[in-house]
Design an enzyme around this catalytic site. Structure first.
Site, PDB file in Angstrom:
ATOM      1  N   HIS A 137       0.946  -0.964   0.047  1.00  0.00           N
ATOM      2  CA  HIS A 137      -0.053  -0.071  -0.077  1.00  0.00           C
ATOM      3  C   HIS A 137       0.918   1.321   0.014  1.00  0.00           C
ATOM      4  CE1 HIS A 137      -3.942  -2.064   1.131  1.00  0.00           C
ATOM      5  NE2 HIS A 137      -2.920  -3.052   1.445  1.00  0.00           N
ATOM      6  N   HIS A 321      -9.225  -1.012   7.821  1.00  0.00           N
ATOM      7  CA  HIS A 321     -10.631  -1.070   7.228  1.00  0.00           C
ATOM      8  C   HIS A 321     -11.574  -0.009   7.522  1.00  0.00           C
ATOM      9  CE1 HIS A 321      -8.789  -4.094   4.319  1.00  0.00           C
ATOM     10  NE2 HIS A 321      -8.355  -4.489   5.428  1.00  0.00           N
TER      11      HIS A 321
END
Length: 567
Positions: A137, A321
């Site tokens: 990421h 998340h």
């Protein structure tokens, strides 16, 4: 006139040779040298009164005839062998592995040394290929330095910085973002490749991302990994020769694991965090590791299973998340993903070669600087708990070492179509090499080469009279600055090389196209091609592989840990 010296004196002077054994840091892993390509009595070594001097180990060849750099007497640890050799580097690529010296006076010389040759002393050092992390990421650019200093030289993933989408998913969405990230890649001493957003049910939004320069497409449940999106994404990948990575549907909203496996239709796919704690069909996404078209990887927070793994994951998942601990459904979602039974099974599936790759999941349920550490901690834990592998002996763990190093070198390279350039220490590949002192193997490298040039190293006080005085810490070297950044490459799709919009970016680093991604199968995963039938009990989460129960205890203490770090 020849002289005999004992084995200890020889090893101290030239490094270990055939039959010598070495412990990897503070682990219970032992390697044994299988072959020595140097010639006894003709070894080359640099220094005052040593061999590499004019007319002795250094010949009269001009620059075109000699190596640019030679790493002398290196102990190579790679998927293909554990051997002692000199390594020749020419034009940033590995030119030869064998015997270095002066061909005018020495026998068997394959790597000529001349006035145009630099020397790196490899005596007593381990040399590995630069690591490849395929689950990045791109949340902040500082990750790249952190990864480089850990021995990683190639990073593949997605993102645009600290955006909410990037916090959760490895996607660089759309041509505009892709082009900006390609431009940014020019600034870093790291091979980089980007993944586009694969969640679309029509082809053109995906096709245009591949043309813009991504090396693959990422399907992520947070964007909706439906059977239609999976099918469409794989169809574009087949058309344009790029890889697809998937984070499947934890909540089983659009189908169960069987639905997703069916949507693959036998096509090759890289399944991220295949155990499931990082995301994927609960509780049985781990079953995917047994299929011939599935290339399974782990992310490092679950590696290996320890007494702290479960507790850490719950908080980590809530943040990554975008979940709310005040919402019961969000908490239930998090708890469904964290299962000690499947995490324990993951240890064993790695040890038996069913899980083929290791990666980080950087800053998004993973630590970018710990891919190498967690790999060897897992290998150590399995050696302690399960004993030697059948392929090994009481003398060494060579096969286990080859199996585990393949998980972050050659196998991710094969998976993502870059093995023609990186992933192993072989002639013709980019000289992305990492040197380790054996006592620090896997945890703190000494020197990191990018494309044949030192890009990072452990270095002492720059104002000292010698290089070694404290404070000694990792520092960027000349290969990390200016035009020398072109010793690294940027990976793109084949379509991008034909795209005038990409050419108009006037990128400085060489562009290298990925290739052969669609033909790679589980059987091609080096030392990691086992395809068992995996079953998960839906009530107890017990995992079986070909009927064998996979269970192990969590580790209470690990090597490569606090002994090596102040913080």
């Amino acid at each position: 006139m020849s002289v005999k010296i004992d084995k200890r004196a020889y090893a101290e002077m030239f490094g270990p040779t055939v039959g010598d054994r070495m412990r990897l840091a503070d682990t219970e892993l032992w390697l044994e040298v299988e072959k020595d390509y140097t010639i006894y009595g003709e070894e080359v070594k640099f220094g005052g009164g040593k061999v590499i001097r004019d007319g002795m180990g250094q010949g009269q060849g001009v620059a075109s005839e000699v190596a640019d750099t030679v790493i002398t007497n290196a102990l190579i640890v790679d998927h293909w062998g554990i051997v002692k050799a000199d390594i020749g580097i020419k034009g940033g690529y590995i030119s030869a592995i064998g015997k270095a010296g002066n061909p005018d006076i020495q026998p068997g010389v394959e790597i000529a040394i001349g006035a145009g040759t630099e020397v790196i002393a490899g005596e007593g050092m381990i040399v590995t290929a630069g690591g490849i992390d395929t689950h990045i990421h791109f949340i902040c650019p500082q990750q790249i330095e952190e990864a480089l200093m850990s021995g990683v030289t190639t990073m593949i993933g997605g993102g645009t910085g600290p955006a909410t989408g990037t916090f959760a998913t490895t996607c660089t969405p759309g041509p505009w973002h892709i082009h900006r990230m390609l431009q940014s890649a020019d600034a870093f001493p790291m091979n980089l490749g980007f993944l586009g957003k694969g969640n679309a049910s029509l082809p053109q939004p995906l096709r245009e991302q591949v043309e813009a320069g991504v090396v693959g497409l990422k399907l992520h449940e947070d964007w909706g990994t439906t059977p239609a999106a999976i099918d469409n994404c794989l169809s574009i990948a087949e058309e344009m020769d790029v890889q697809v990575a998937i984070h499947s549907d934890t909540l089983n909203e659009s189908g169960f694991v069987e639905t997703t496996l069916g949507a693959f239709k036998g096509r090759t796919i890289h399944t991220f965090h295949t155990e499931g704690a990082g995301g994927g069909h609960a509780p049985d996404i781990i079953r995917a590791a047994g299929y011939p078209n599935v290339l399974p990887s782990s992310t490092n927070p679950t590696r290996p299973f320890t007494i702290n793994t479960i507790d850490e994951h719950l908080d980590m998942l809530m943040v990554c998340h975008h979940l709310d601990p005040a919402i019961a459904e969000d908490v239930a979602f998090a708890e469904s993903r964290i299962r000690r039974e499947t995490i324990a099974a993951e240890d064993i599936l790695h040890d038996l070669g069913a899980f083929a790759m290791m990666s980080s999941d950087s800053q998004a349920m993973g630590r970018v600087g710990e891919v190498v550490i967690r790999t060897w901690q897992t290998a150590h834990k399995m050696k302690v708990q399960r004993g030697p592998l059948p392929e090994d002996s009481a003398r060494n763990d060579n096969f286990r070492i080859k199996r585990y190093i393949a998980k972050y070198t050659i196998n991710p390279a094969l998976t993502h179509g870059i093995a023609h350039v990186v992933g192993s220490i072989e002639v013709g590949k980019l000289a992305d090499l990492v040197l380790w002192r054996p006592a620090f193997f896997g945890v703190k490298p000494s020197t990191i080469l990018k494309g044949g040039m030192i890009a990072a190293a452990v270095m002492g006080d720059a104002n000292a009279s010698i290089p070694t005085p404290q404070p000694v810490h990792y520092r960027s070297m000349f290969g990390s600055y200016g035009g020398a950044l072109q010793t690294s490459v940027t990976f793109v799709s084949q379509a991008a090389l034909q795209n005038p919009e990409v050419a108009a970016l006037q990128l400085k680093k060489p562009l290298v196209a990925v290739k052969g991604t669609r033909g790679v199968k589980k059987a091609d995963m080096v030392h990691n091609g086992w395809m068992p039938e995996i079953d998960v009990d839906p009530e107890t989460y017990e995992v079986r592989a070909d009927g064998m129960v996979l269970s192990c205890e969590p580790a209470e203490i690990l090597p490569l840990a606090q002994r090596y770090f102040l913080f």
